[in-house]
Scaffold this motif. Structure first.
Motif, PDB file in Angstrom:
ATOM      1  N   GLN A  25       0.821  -1.207   0.000  1.00  0.00           N
ATOM      2  CA  GLN A  25       0.000   0.000   0.000  1.00  0.00           C
ATOM      3  C   GLN A  25       0.860   1.265   0.000  1.00  0.00           C
ATOM      4  N   GLY A  26       2.146   1.110  -0.279  1.00  0.00           N
ATOM      5  CA  GLY A  26       3.040   2.263  -0.297  1.00  0.00           C
ATOM      6  C   GLY A  26       3.530   2.681   1.073  1.00  0.00           C
ATOM      7  N   ASP A  27       3.325   1.851   2.100  1.00  0.00           N
ATOM      8  CA  ASP A  27       3.746   2.189   3.449  1.00  0.00           C
ATOM      9  C   ASP A  27       5.210   1.813   3.669  1.00  0.00           C
ATOM     10  N   ARG A  28       5.762   2.369   4.736  1.00  0.00           N
ATOM     11  CA  ARG A  28       7.166   2.087   5.078  1.00  0.00           C
ATOM     12  C   ARG A  28       7.233   1.613   6.523  1.00  0.00           C
ATOM     13  N   ILE A  29       7.951   0.525   6.754  1.00  0.00           N
ATOM     14  CA  ILE A  29       8.146  -0.016   8.090  1.00  0.00           C
ATOM     15  C   ILE A  29       9.639  -0.043   8.391  1.00  0.00           C
ATOM     16  N   ASP A  30      10.040   0.659   9.438  1.00  0.00           N
ATOM     17  CA  ASP A  30      11.442   0.695   9.850  1.00  0.00           C
ATOM     18  C   ASP A  30      11.554   0.157  11.271  1.00  0.00           C
ATOM     19  N   VAL A  31      12.509  -0.739  11.489  1.00  0.00           N
ATOM     20  CA  VAL A  31      12.732  -1.339  12.804  1.00  0.00           C
ATOM     21  C   VAL A  31      14.191  -1.131  13.190  1.00  0.00           C
ATOM     22  N   THR A  32      14.403  -0.536  14.364  1.00  0.00           N
ATOM     23  CA  THR A  32      15.761  -0.259  14.837  1.00  0.00           C
ATOM     24  C   THR A  32      15.896  -0.715  16.280  1.00  0.00           C
ATOM     25  N   ALA A  33      17.017  -1.331  16.595  1.00  0.00           N
ATOM     26  CA  ALA A  33      17.301  -1.774  17.958  1.00  0.00           C
ATOM     27  C   ALA A  33      18.293  -0.830  18.615  1.00  0.00           C
ATOM     28  N   SER A  34      18.295  -0.825  19.942  1.00  0.00           N
ATOM     29  CA  SER A  34      19.339  -0.096  20.655  1.00  0.00           C
ATOM     30  C   SER A  34      20.638  -0.890  20.556  1.00  0.00           C
ATOM     31  N   ALA A  35      21.757  -0.251  20.847  1.00  0.00           N
ATOM     32  CA  ALA A  35      23.054  -0.913  20.720  1.00  0.00           C
ATOM     33  C   ALA A  35      23.157  -2.142  21.613  1.00  0.00           C
ATOM     34  N   ASP A  36      22.472  -2.110  22.770  1.00  0.00           N
ATOM     35  CA  ASP A  36      22.526  -3.255  23.684  1.00  0.00           C
ATOM     36  C   ASP A  36      21.406  -4.262  23.443  1.00  0.00           C
ATOM     37  N   HIS A  37      20.579  -4.044  22.402  1.00  0.00           N
ATOM     38  CA  HIS A  37      19.494  -4.945  22.010  1.00  0.00           C
ATOM     39  C   HIS A  37      18.433  -5.114  23.099  1.00  0.00           C
ATOM     40  N   ARG A  38      18.334  -4.143  23.985  1.00  0.00           N
ATOM     41  CA  ARG A  38      17.299  -4.197  25.022  1.00  0.00           C
ATOM     42  C   ARG A  38      15.996  -3.570  24.552  1.00  0.00           C
ATOM     43  N   THR A  39      16.062  -2.612  23.632  1.00  0.00           N
ATOM     44  CA  THR A  39      14.863  -1.914  23.181  1.00  0.00           C
ATOM     45  C   THR A  39      14.743  -1.949  21.663  1.00  0.00           C
ATOM     46  N   LEU A  40      13.508  -1.781  21.200  1.00  0.00           N
ATOM     47  CA  LEU A  40      13.206  -1.676  19.777  1.00  0.00           C
ATOM     48  C   LEU A  40      12.327  -0.459  19.539  1.00  0.00           C
ATOM     49  N   ARG A  41      12.565   0.222  18.417  1.00  0.00           N
ATOM     50  CA  ARG A  41      11.690   1.297  17.957  1.00  0.00           C
ATOM     51  C   ARG A  41      11.229   0.938  16.542  1.00  0.00           C
ATOM     52  N   VAL A  42       9.907   0.858  16.368  1.00  0.00           N
ATOM     53  CA  VAL A  42       9.314   0.573  15.069  1.00  0.00           C
ATOM     54  C   VAL A  42       8.568   1.820  14.613  1.00  0.00           C
ATOM     55  N   THR A  43       8.771   2.205  13.355  1.00  0.00           N
ATOM     56  CA  THR A  43       8.081   3.353  12.779  1.00  0.00           C
ATOM     57  C   THR A  43       7.355   2.891  11.523  1.00  0.00           C
ATOM     58  N   ILE A  44       6.046   3.154  11.458  1.00  0.00           N
ATOM     59  CA  ILE A  44       5.228   2.814  10.300  1.00  0.00           C
ATOM     60  C   ILE A  44       4.668   4.118   9.744  1.00  0.00           C
ATOM     61  N   THR A  45       4.927   4.405   8.488  1.00  0.00           N
ATOM     62  CA  THR A  45       4.485   5.673   7.913  1.00  0.00           C
ATOM     63  C   THR A  45       3.778   5.455   6.577  1.00  0.00           C
ATOM     64  N   ARG A  46       2.756   6.287   6.365  1.00  0.00           N
ATOM     65  CA  ARG A  46       2.100   6.427   5.072  1.00  0.00           C
ATOM     66  C   ARG A  46       1.620   7.872   5.008  1.00  0.00           C
ATOM     67  N   PRO A  47       1.343   8.404   3.832  1.00  0.00           N
ATOM     68  CA  PRO A  47       0.911   9.799   3.743  1.00  0.00           C
ATOM     69  C   PRO A  47      -0.279  10.089   4.640  1.00  0.00           C
ATOM     70  N   LEU A  55       9.265  -1.030  22.321  1.00  0.00           N
ATOM     71  CA  LEU A  55       9.285  -2.237  23.142  1.00  0.00           C
ATOM     72  C   LEU A  55      10.604  -2.303  23.896  1.00  0.00           C
ATOM     73  N   ALA A  56      10.559  -2.784  25.134  1.00  0.00           N
ATOM     74  CA  ALA A  56      11.791  -2.876  25.925  1.00  0.00           C
ATOM     75  C   ALA A  56      11.715  -4.071  26.862  1.00  0.00           C
ATOM     76  N   ALA A  57      12.844  -4.744  27.005  1.00  0.00           N
ATOM     77  CA  ALA A  57      12.982  -5.818  27.982  1.00  0.00           C
ATOM     78  C   ALA A  57      13.319  -5.209  29.339  1.00  0.00           C
ATOM     79  N   PRO A  58      13.138  -5.955  30.420  1.00  0.00           N
ATOM     80  CA  PRO A  58      13.525  -5.441  31.744  1.00  0.00           C
ATOM     81  C   PRO A  58      15.022  -5.151  31.819  1.00  0.00           C
TER      82      PRO A  58
END
Length: 295
Positions: free
Chosen positions: A59-81, A89-92
């Motif tokens: 559908q022309g959307d973009r999904i980006d997934v990035t982890a922190s350097a220590d792999h404890r957290t994730l940031r997901v960004t989903i964009t469309r016009p 998301l984060a582990a303890p």
């Protein structure tokens, strides 16, 4: 019982159900797209409760997934016009995110760098809001790449904000970026060895960004004043982060075999390092040259 009270009661029951595998909750999943898919259903404060919506490259959307350097957290960004979502998301504290269930999660801290002793999350659409929440997420697959990259992820989530109903869905994503070819480096040392019979041996090092077998070949040329030229080839197993030594004798072919080299300050040496990238199949080459002293 009011409709809102009924929603809140359902939210409490849903939160209790998070003790079970979270991956079993959520809507039926559509066929996975090669690059990924994001789905949500529930109350996002827009007046359309339980409206399942899908996002994906089709559908022309973009999904980006990035982890922190220590792999404890994730940031997901989903964009469309005109529309965007984020998922944090984060582990303890002291843990890295991995396959498994993370129940009893709280809202991601607003202060950057804050680390909690329990899982945290926040799935946020363009409507914003949500002061506090209860929820959980289940990770079915998670493969980290180099640095902060994420190669594959497959998860389900469920969260209940204090000012709206339950939100649930899933995320799948595959990194389709072609892998970077292996990077090679090669050096030739400025000092070689010469046997009593005139056999010359050259040496140096190779470096690489991935584990790979490297072929090192080249030549040495000496004016005596006659021209003597020899070639060499050797294979070494390269290890990332290390300088791996190589050593090879020169096999004379000009003017004829067994022509001896002599002691000299100026033997022109050339080395070529080559390897086939184990992931992409790309053929990679690096080269170096050096004036070598034979002693």
């Amino acid at each position: 019982m009011s409709a809102r009270a009924a929603v809140r009661t359902a939210a409490v029951l849903a939160a209790a159900a998070l003790a079970l595998p979270v991956a079993a909750a959520g809507p039926a999943r559509a066929a996975e797209m090669p690059q990924g898919e994001f789905n949500w259903s529930g109350d996002q404060g827009d007046g359309f409760d339980d409206q399942a919506r899908w996002y994906g490259p089709g559908q022309g959307d973009r999904i980006d997934v990035t982890a922190s350097a220590d792999h404890r957290t994730l940031r997901v960004t989903i964009t469309r016009p005109g529309d965007s979502w984020t998922m944090d998301l984060a582990a303890p504290a002291g843990q890295v995110l991995a396959v498994g269930n993370y129940a009893d999660a709280v809202k991601t801290p607003e202060m950057p760098g804050t680390v909690l002793d329990r899982p945290s999350m926040f799935v946020n659409g363009y409507r914003g809001g949500c002061s506090t929440l209860t929820g959980g997420f289940g990770i079915r697959e998670l493969v980290f790449g180099e640095g902060t990259a994420v190669k594959r992820i497959d998860l389900s989530y469920q969260q209940d904000c204090d000012d709206r109903g339950v939100l649930k869905g899933y995320l799948t994503a595959n990194d389709v970026t072609p892998p970077k070819p292996v990077a090679l480096g090669v050096t030739v040392n400025g000092s070689g060895t010469l046997s009593k019979t005139g056999k010359a041996t050259l040496n140096g090092t190779v470096t690489c960004s991935k584990p790979v077998k490297v072929s090192v070949g080249g030549s040495g040329r000496q004016e005596q004043p006659k021209t003597v030229v020899g070639g060499f080839r050797v294979e070494v197993d390269c290890v990332p982060g290390r300088s791996i030594p190589w050593q090879a004798p020169l096999q004379v072919h000009i003017p004829e075999e067994d022509t001896p080299f002599v002691r000299s300050e100026r033997l022109a040496a050339f080395a070529n390092a080559s390897a086939t990238d184990p992931e992409s199949g790309t053929y990679v080459v690096a080269s170096a040259d050096k004036w070598v002293r034979l002693r």
